[in-house]
Design an enzyme around this catalytic site. Structure first.
Site, PDB file in Angstrom:
ATOM      1  N   ASP A 188     -11.744 -10.610  -2.119  1.00  7.48           N
ATOM      2  CA  ASP A 188     -13.112 -10.739  -1.611  1.00  7.48           C
ATOM      3  C   ASP A 188     -13.974  -9.726  -2.351  1.00  7.48           C
ATOM      4  OD1 ASP A 188     -12.447  -8.369  -0.119  1.00  7.48           O
ATOM      5  OD2 ASP A 188     -12.072  -9.536   1.687  1.00  7.48           O
ATOM      6  N   HIS A 220      -9.791  -6.330  -3.175  1.00  6.52           N
ATOM      7  CA  HIS A 220     -10.948  -6.124  -2.290  1.00  6.52           C
ATOM      8  C   HIS A 220     -11.982  -5.364  -3.116  1.00  6.52           C
ATOM      9  CE1 HIS A 220      -8.923  -7.708   1.168  1.00  6.52           C
ATOM     10  NE2 HIS A 220      -7.906  -6.886   0.995  1.00  6.52           N
ATOM     11  N   GLU A 252       0.818  -1.223   0.000  1.00  4.00           N
ATOM     12  CA  GLU A 252       0.000   0.000   0.000  1.00  4.00           C
ATOM     13  C   GLU A 252       0.849   1.270   0.000  1.00  4.00           C
ATOM     14  OE1 GLU A 252      -2.837  -0.632   3.168  1.00  4.00           O
ATOM     15  OE2 GLU A 252      -3.652  -2.412   2.212  1.00  4.00           O
ATOM     16  N   ASN A 305       2.532  -4.836  -3.313  1.00  4.45           N
ATOM     17  CA  ASN A 305       1.132  -5.254  -3.146  1.00  4.45           C
ATOM     18  C   ASN A 305       0.292  -4.031  -2.826  1.00  4.45           C
ATOM     19  OD1 ASN A 305      -0.676  -7.613  -2.741  1.00  4.45           O
ATOM     20  ND2 ASN A 305      -0.764  -6.948  -0.593  1.00  4.45           N
ATOM     21  N   GLU A 363      -5.655 -10.895  -2.139  1.00  4.71           N
ATOM     22  CA  GLU A 363      -6.584 -10.770  -0.994  1.00  4.71           C
ATOM     23  C   GLU A 363      -8.028 -10.716  -1.478  1.00  4.71           C
ATOM     24  OE1 GLU A 363      -5.443  -7.432   1.519  1.00  4.71           O
ATOM     25  OE2 GLU A 363      -3.311  -7.852   1.272  1.00  4.71           O
TER      26      GLU A 363
HETATM   27  O1  9MR Z   1      -7.949  -8.951   7.483  1.00  2.00           O
HETATM   28  C1  9MR Z   1      -7.146  -8.122   8.266  1.00  2.00           C
HETATM   29  C2  9MR Z   1      -7.884  -7.705   9.534  1.00  2.00           C
HETATM   30  O2  9MR Z   1      -8.081  -8.842  10.366  1.00  2.00           O
HETATM   31  C3  9MR Z   1      -7.131  -6.631  10.266  1.00  2.00           C
HETATM   32  O3  9MR Z   1      -7.887  -6.183  11.365  1.00  2.00           O
HETATM   33  C4  9MR Z   1      -6.844  -5.493   9.297  1.00  2.00           C
HETATM   34  C5  9MR Z   1      -6.117  -4.350   9.954  1.00  2.00           C
HETATM   35  O4  9MR Z   1      -5.714  -3.404   9.013  1.00  2.00           O
HETATM   36  O5  9MR Z   1      -6.074  -5.992   8.222  1.00  2.00           O
HETATM   37  C6  9MR Z   1      -6.795  -6.879   7.461  1.00  2.00           C
HETATM   38  O6  9MR Z   1      -6.062  -7.260   6.306  1.00  2.00           O
HETATM   39  C7  9MR Z   1      -5.707  -6.213   5.431  1.00  2.00           C
HETATM   40  C8  9MR Z   1      -4.406  -6.613   4.769  1.00  2.00           C
HETATM   41  O7  9MR Z   1      -3.429  -6.881   5.731  1.00  2.00           O
HETATM   42  C9  9MR Z   1      -3.921  -5.529   3.818  1.00  2.00           C
HETATM   43  N1  9MR Z   1      -4.935  -5.183   2.861  1.00  2.00           N
HETATM   44  C10 9MR Z   1      -6.241  -4.862   3.405  1.00  2.00           C
HETATM   45  C11 9MR Z   1      -6.725  -5.995   4.300  1.00  2.00           C
HETATM   46  C12 9MR Z   1      -8.141  -5.716   4.800  1.00  2.00           C
HETATM   47  O8  9MR Z   1      -8.167  -4.597   5.615  1.00  2.00           O
END
Ligand code: 9MR
Length: 341
Positions: A260, A230, A153, A194, A258
């Site tokens: 969804d 996402h 990011e 990523n 990732e």
């Molecule tokens: O799925 C993850 C969630 O359990 C955490 O609380 C969150 C915190 O930022 O991160 C989520 O995963 C993220 C991933 O690491 C990076 N891309 C976005 C994902 C969804 O927020």
């Protein structure tokens, strides 16, 4: 390609997929299907936990990503104090069940241990902090990780760099340094940049393309681009495949890291049908790009998805319901793998 068409009259698609699992179907197409998870999800003695664990360790998935346990706040909560125990538990399950691992993530602005920003490090100090983190974490798992999300990011949607502590203190160079240290610590892991909104042609992906060209010209070891994916029901980019292909044309692998696809609540049969089409579009985008190595779901059941926690009016983003029932989206993924593209 109608790869399995010859079998379909005699063996139903659902029989094939329940026998072999999504990852086996993907493997026959030269790709993988994976999931984000954690050992606490898989080794859970409740009846839900047992059913979840059976699916997570089955042939449905060929690769795992730690959903949270390889993030800085977990792995280096205090300066120089490392904790890989929670992440190791998922590695152990993967190694026992014959799955690979993706490592997520090294240089990121979020889920960072608070001390990193609170210490007001100088550029030299922060460089040393990032170097120690990457060498220690990647070195610890050396030889056991298929691919690392080295930089996560880094961009804003307008294509400028995100004003993270890394960028504001070290400038753009932090990206190059992170990749070089990761390669030094594990020469065999594929190294990825990523991000979200990497699924269309946009100012953000224009900037990423320009950065990757620059990095490659300088000999920086970057091997792949992760499109987090996402996505939103009914709004999957129409140029998804073109965006992946544009990255691949730079000479790197691409992956959906990732996936969804969330929708506005309430969940209705119509929205689930649209979601199924959208999953098919996403899987087809990967199938249509030779250098797309595979797709990771960001959890595979709505029961464990991050979405409701962050978007309270949205949900149902994964292919299995919160009771682990296969939704139309699951069938769509299967059909894409069997028949798609
Ligand atoms: O799925 C993850 C969630 O359990 C955490 O609380 C969150 C915190 O930022 O991160 C989520 O995963 C993220 C991933 O690491 C990076 N891309 C976005 C994902 C969804 O927020």
């Amino acid at each position: 390609m109608l790869l399995f068409a010859a079998f379909l009259p005699v063996v139903s698609a659902s029989a094939i997929s329940s026998l072999f699992g999504l990852n086996t179907l993907a493997f026959l197409r030269g790709k993988y299907i994976g999931t984000a998870s954690e050992a606490v999800n898989i080794q859970n003695a409740t009846s839900f936990g047992k059913a979840y664990g059976a699916l997570a360790t089955s042939l449905e998935f060929g690769i795992y990503t730690n959903e949270n346990n390889l993030k800085w706040e977990v792995t280096e909560p205090q300066p120089g104090v490392f904790n890989f125990t929670p992440a190791e538990k998922l590695f152990a399950i993967a190694e026992k069940t014959g799955k690979r691992m993706r490592g997520h993530t090294l240089a990121w602005h979020s889920q960072l241990a608070p001390w990193v920003e609170a210490s007001n490090f100088t550029a030299d100090e922060l460089k040393a902090v990032l170097k120690r983190h990457i060498l220690t974490e990647v070195g610890h798992f050396r030889g056991r990780v298929y691919a690392w999300d080295v930089v996560n990011e880094a961009f804003n949607d307008d294509g400028t760099f995100r004003e993270s502590v890394w960028f504001t203190t070290l400038g753009e160079e932090y990206i190059e340094l992170a990749f070089r240290w990761a390669r030094q610590a594990d020469p065999h892991a594929k190294l990825y940049i990523n991000d979200f909104n990497f699924e269309s042609i946009s100012p953000k992906t224009d900037a990423a393309v320009a950065l990757i060209k620059k990095l490659k010209a300088k000999g920086v070891p970057i091997d792949g681009v992760g499109a987090q994916s996402h996505l939103i029901v009914g709004s999957v980019p129409t140029d998804f495949k073109a965006a992946l292909q544009r990255f691949a044309d730079l000479g790197v692998d691409v992956a959906l890291t990732e996936l969804d696809i969330r929708g506005d609540l309430p969940e209705t049969p119509e929205k689930l049908q649209q979601q199924a089409k959208d999953f098919r579009t996403a899987i087809d985008a990967c199938l249509g790009v030779k250098r797309c190595v595979g797709v990771t779901l960001w959890q595979f059941t709505d029961a464990l998805s991050w979405i409701p926690g962050v978007f309270p009016t949205q949900g149902f983003g994964t292919p299995l319901s919160d009771k682990l029932q296969k939704k139309p989206a699951y069938t769509a993924i299967r059909d894409a793998l069997l028949l798609g593209h």
